[in-house]
Design an enzyme around this catalytic site. Structure first.
Site, short mmCIF file in Angstrom:
data_model
loop_
_atom_site.label_atom_id
_atom_site.label_comp_id
_atom_site.label_asym_id
_atom_site.label_seq_id
_atom_site.Cartn_x
_atom_site.Cartn_y
_atom_site.Cartn_z
N HIS A 162 -44.47 -58.61 84.32
CA HIS A 162 -45.15 -59.25 83.19
C HIS A 162 -46.52 -59.75 83.63
O HIS A 162 -46.70 -60.90 84.02
CB HIS A 162 -44.31 -60.41 82.64
CG HIS A 162 -44.81 -60.95 81.33
ND1 HIS A 162 -44.09 -60.87 80.16
CD2 HIS A 162 -45.97 -61.56 80.99
CE1 HIS A 162 -44.78 -61.42 79.16
NE2 HIS A 162 -45.93 -61.84 79.66
N HIS A 167 -50.67 -59.26 82.35
CA HIS A 167 -51.64 -58.70 81.39
C HIS A 167 -52.89 -58.23 82.14
O HIS A 167 -53.49 -59.00 82.90
CB HIS A 167 -52.03 -59.75 80.36
CG HIS A 167 -50.91 -60.17 79.46
ND1 HIS A 167 -50.75 -59.65 78.19
CD2 HIS A 167 -49.89 -61.04 79.64
CE1 HIS A 167 -49.68 -60.19 77.63
NE2 HIS A 167 -49.13 -61.04 78.49
N HIS A 193 -42.69 -60.64 73.71
CA HIS A 193 -42.91 -62.06 73.98
C HIS A 193 -42.11 -62.86 72.94
O HIS A 193 -42.35 -62.74 71.74
CB HIS A 193 -44.39 -62.42 73.80
CG HIS A 193 -45.28 -61.96 74.90
ND1 HIS A 193 -45.56 -60.63 75.15
CD2 HIS A 193 -45.98 -62.67 75.83
CE1 HIS A 193 -46.40 -60.54 76.18
NE2 HIS A 193 -46.66 -61.76 76.61
N GLU A 236 -41.22 -68.28 74.06
CA GLU A 236 -42.19 -68.90 74.97
C GLU A 236 -42.54 -70.27 74.42
O GLU A 236 -42.20 -71.30 75.00
CB GLU A 236 -43.44 -68.02 75.10
CG GLU A 236 -44.49 -68.62 76.01
CD GLU A 236 -45.73 -67.72 76.15
OE1 GLU A 236 -46.53 -67.99 77.05
OE2 GLU A 236 -45.87 -66.76 75.37
N HIS A 254 -40.80 -64.33 78.78
CA HIS A 254 -40.64 -65.78 78.81
C HIS A 254 -39.22 -66.20 78.41
O HIS A 254 -38.41 -66.45 79.26
CB HIS A 254 -41.71 -66.48 77.97
CG HIS A 254 -43.11 -66.08 78.33
ND1 HIS A 254 -43.70 -66.46 79.51
CD2 HIS A 254 -44.01 -65.29 77.69
CE1 HIS A 254 -44.91 -65.94 79.59
NE2 HIS A 254 -45.13 -65.22 78.50
N ASP A 301 -48.24 -63.41 84.61
CA ASP A 301 -48.72 -63.46 83.23
C ASP A 301 -50.21 -63.12 83.17
O ASP A 301 -50.58 -61.97 82.99
CB ASP A 301 -48.43 -64.83 82.61
CG ASP A 301 -48.34 -64.78 81.09
OD1 ASP A 301 -48.43 -63.67 80.52
OD2 ASP A 301 -48.16 -65.83 80.46
#
Length: 420
Positions: free
Chosen positions: A48, A50, A236, A239, A260, A349
């Site tokens: 995970h 980005h 997602h 979270e 998450h 992340d």
């Protein structure tokens, strides 16, 4: 001795970080990167992360200068003035505030084929530096068009950079294309692109964005179509949204992994369903603090550890990531995940926005959250077996990891014994 150790940690080279604005230091940083790659043995798996949250600050600043970027109120474009626009300060109260950084720095790269290829290549190098063996990076191609490129052209530019990086460094990279909650009109095209570029390393689709204000419903048809095409799915959820968000992701969009997912500890039935069905939870510790995702779980007696950014040997006003240490033993949802042997792993992340590396996440889990080394090793293998790869590819990945975690003599003896 303690002060010397602290100084070493404070000045530690971080991938993606411009430690000094001078050309000489930048050259030293580059040479250190390349030396460290040759000595590090890759032993981590990250699922995970980005891509657009991993751009090097040095690269963003360089591109900003070349493109004549203007800061507000005609503020001088220096690295110290620039960083607060691309990094989250430790005082961050919500996911929405966390995401406010992206509209500033994304246009610096968006719509620029050369820049997209560059940041993709650098991403692979930075993963190699950190000892990552396999990674899946995600991004929204629509956010990177700048109305100058087609989404497919964005994918091709990024793939070009990733391929070049993979040839040079021993990192295996796949990509996940993101649907965005506030732009449901893109979702069906994302599924089409994921299918079109499946042979070029695109392994799944994702749904990202603000859970509070944008429901999942408009995206359901696209995810159902992804199921029909055999395209993997992660979402997602849980979270900063409610536990119902996780339930919808699984039941309505057939999510195989959850990004998450901390709120599942509030619903015993859903928690048990996820455990029994081995649904993977992609945990990101530092961002869960910065987005306030786990605020309700943090004890009132907790202590926050913060650092400021060091530039040219001087402490700046720009805050780095914060870790939280509690006097109580159990307080974070991942303690429950570890205790109950849920299928979860650790990732960064948005490392450049959060000012962290994957090493920071494992250090935080070990030193502050008191997970055991065995539990952290289990995270790595959880990620490997939950990767969006074919069964054969996953088996090979696990074998490569085993060779790094188990002494070779023992491994050879085991293979000899089992072959008899």
């Amino acid at each position: 001795m303690e002060n010397q150790t602290s100084d070493v940690e404070e000045n530690k080279i971080l991938p993606g970080t411009l430690i000094d604005s001078t050309e000489k230091i930048a050259q030293n940083l580059s040479s250190q990167r390349r030396r460290s790659v040759s000595y590090n043995q890759a032993s981590l798996v990250e699922l995970h992360i980005h891509l657009d949250g991993s751009f090097r600050h040095s690269t963003l600043f360089d591109l900003a200068q070349k493109k004549g970027l203007k800061l507000v109120n005609d503020m001088e474009l220096t690295i110290e003035n620039f960083l607060p626009y691309v990094c989250v300060k430790t005082v961050c109260t919500s996911l929405a505030e966390f995401l406010e950084k992206f509209p500033f720095f994304t246009p610096i790269v968006a719509g620029d084929v050369e820049a997209l290829e560059r940041v993709a290549y650098e991403f692979v190098e930075d993963q190699a530096i950190q000892g990552v063996l396999y990674t899946e990076t995600r991004y929204s191609p629509h956010y990177l068009t700048a109305d100058k490129l087609q989404p497919g052209e964005v994918i091709e530019a990024i793939n070009c950079g990733l391929r070049r990086g993979m040839k040079e460094y021993d990192v295996d990279v796949r990509t996940i294309l993101c649907c965005v909650r506030q732009n449901p009109e893109w979702s069906m095209e994302i599924v089409k692109l994921a299918d079109q570029y499946r042979s070029a390393g695109v392994v799944a689709i994702d749904l990202a964005g603000d859970e509070h204000n944008y429901p999942i419903d408009p995206h359901i048809p696209a995810f159902k179509h992804a199921v029909e095409l055999g395209i993997h799915r992660t979402i997602h959820a849980g979270e900063t949204g409610s536990v119902e968000s996780v339930r919808q992701a699984i039941e309505l969009c057939h999510a195989e992994r959850i990004g998450h997912g901390y709120t599942i500890v509030d619903d015993p039935l859903l928690y048990d369903y996820i455990r029994r069905n081995d649904i993977h939870i992609e945990c990101c510790l530092t961002s869960s603090i910065q987005t306030n995702a786990i605020a309700k779980y943090i004890p009132v007696d907790s202590e926050k550890r913060e650092k400021n950014f060091i530039l040219n040997g001087q402490e700046t006003k720009t805050r780095l990531h914060s870790h939280i240490r509690s006097k109580k033993e159990i307080w974070h949802p991942i303690h429950h995940f570890a205790r109950d042997s849920l299928n979860f792993s650790l990732s960064c992340d948005d490392p450049s926005v959060s000012q962290i590396t994957i090493e920071h996440e494992y250090e935080h889990a070990l030193a502050d959250l008191k997970l055991s080394p065995a539990q952290l090793a289990q995270c790595v293998f959880n990620a490997a077996r939950s990767a969006f790869l074919t069964n054969t590819e996953k088996k090979l990945l696990v074998q490569r990891l085993v060779a790094r975690y188990i002494p070779i003599g023992i491994l050879q003896d085991h293979l000899h014994d089992t072959s008899i």
